[in-house]
Design a protein around this motif. Structure first.
Motif, PDB file in Angstrom:
ATOM      1  N   SER A  68      -2.717   4.748 -10.376  1.00  0.00           N
ATOM      2  CA  SER A  68      -2.211   4.171  -9.129  1.00  0.00           C
ATOM      3  C   SER A  68      -2.850   4.833  -7.915  1.00  0.00           C
ATOM      4  N   SER A 298       4.500   0.544  -4.911  1.00  0.00           N
ATOM      5  CA  SER A 298       4.597  -0.802  -5.478  1.00  0.00           C
ATOM      6  C   SER A 298       4.756  -0.749  -6.995  1.00  0.00           C
ATOM      7  N   ASP A 299       4.035   0.163  -7.637  1.00  0.00           N
ATOM      8  CA  ASP A 299       4.150   0.298  -9.089  1.00  0.00           C
ATOM      9  C   ASP A 299       5.538   0.782  -9.470  1.00  0.00           C
ATOM     10  N   ILE A 313       2.445  -5.931 -10.185  1.00  0.00           N
ATOM     11  CA  ILE A 313       2.372  -5.280  -8.883  1.00  0.00           C
ATOM     12  C   ILE A 313       1.978  -6.257  -7.793  1.00  0.00           C
TER      13      ILE A 313
END
Length: 335
Positions: A68, A298-299, A313
């Motif tokens: 990420s 977001s993850d 995502i």
């Protein structure tokens, strides 16, 4: 002073988000267990046997956090570079057909060929698709004999539409049972994160970061316009092409592992320039930091909003991106 304050706060939030991403999910894990598992993984603990919780932390969530960070930071830098060389505030890593090409390669594997090369089949096909799209754009602008920003954008859009058509054909003509996998991959996710594919992503990010670190002054020269940059000795067309090729390679690497995640490269550079100013030495750093924060947040949201089911995502980043574009339009309307 404001820049360094934002940088310090952002780094602190990055560390906090990293620990939250490891401990939160479909299976909540106490922070004490997280620290114990990480100590064991780095040889700081005397315990020899690892528990299932340790495996979840070390083998699944830790590489996911690193992926990420790398993908978010990379897309942020790519967006900043492309917005500068195209002089287009809405330019992002997926404007030039790179995502469409990668999607076509991945969908070909999912719906038609299957895993011929094992676990590396999908990332390799997505990378080849992204580079094929980049090569097609390159051939187009070379044939036109002029690498202006407008021609570059138009060539990218044409290639994007072409590969999107191929992807849609493969979806409808291939194995319909794979539709869910195609949808999830097309909207992005960190589910493919593993320790053995992280070096590939690190290579893409390293090439991108090295280029940005060495050529940020040339990007600054473009802020005054092409004529000003040319008067300072910069070959604008050649530099624009170099930026495109580096960004194409890095984006293809990112997409090959994470799938297509939109709006990160569009939003992050605007957020960074609000605190760093227009010069690229600082804006590249903040773009990388904000991109990593946005991607990791977001993850994390994708994993906990519908737990134990995982959202793509792209749904979260697209929702945030739509609001961001609305705000940009309203602010410019009243300025």
């Amino acid at each position: 002073m404001r820049y360094f304050s934002i940088l310090s706060v952002g780094m602190a939030f990055l560390v906090i988000l990293a620990f939250l991403s490891v401990s939160w999910g479909s299976t909540p894990i106490a922070l004490v267990d997280v620290l114990g598992a990480l100590e064991g993984a780095f040889g700081l603990s005397d315990e020899q046997e690892s528990s299932p919780i340790d495996r979840i932390i070390v083998d699944l969530r830790a590489p996911r956090v690193l992926l990420s960070i790398l993908v978010g930071a990379g897309l942020g830098i790519v967006g900043c570079l492309l917005q500068t060389v195209t002089r287009n505030d809405l330019a992002d890593p997926f404007l030039f057909g790179l995502s469409s090409g990668a999607a076509a390669g991945a969908v070909l594997v999912i719906t038609v060929t299957g895993d011929l090369l094992g676990v590396w089949t999908l990332p390799l096909a997505a990378f080849c698709g992204g580079m094929l799209a980049a090569f097609t754009v390159y051939v187009l602008i070379r044939r036109l004999g002029y690498q202006g920003a407008e021609r570059l954008v138009l060539a990218g859009l044409a290639v994007s539409f072409f590969f999107t058509a191929i992807t849609n054909y493969l979806v409808f003509s291939g194995d319909q049972r794979a539709a869910h996998s195609v949808l999830f991959w097309s909207l992005g996710g960190m589910g493919l994160a593993r320790w053995d594919n992280l070096p590939l992503v690190m290579t893409g990010f390293g090439v991108l970061a090295l280029f940005a670190g060495l050529r940020y002054r040339q990007c600054d020269a473009l802020l005054g316009g092409e004529m000003t940059a040319a008067s300072l000795g910069l070959n604008v067309n050649r530099f624009r092409l170099q930026v495109f090729l580096v960004c194409a390679f890095a984006t293809a690497v990112f997409v090959s592992v994470s799938g297509v995640i939109g709006f990160v490269g569009l939003m992050v550079p605007h957020m960074a320039r609000a605190f760093s100013g227009p010069l690229h030495g600082k804006s590249f750093i903040l773009s990388a930091l904000f991109g990593a924060l946005l991607m990791m947040g977001s993850d994390l949201g994708a994993r906990i909003l519908l737990a134990p089911q995982e959202l793509p995502i792209g749904i979260i980043t697209s929702s945030i991106g739509a609001g961001f574009v609305f705000i940009m339009l309203l602010r410019r309307k009243f300025i």
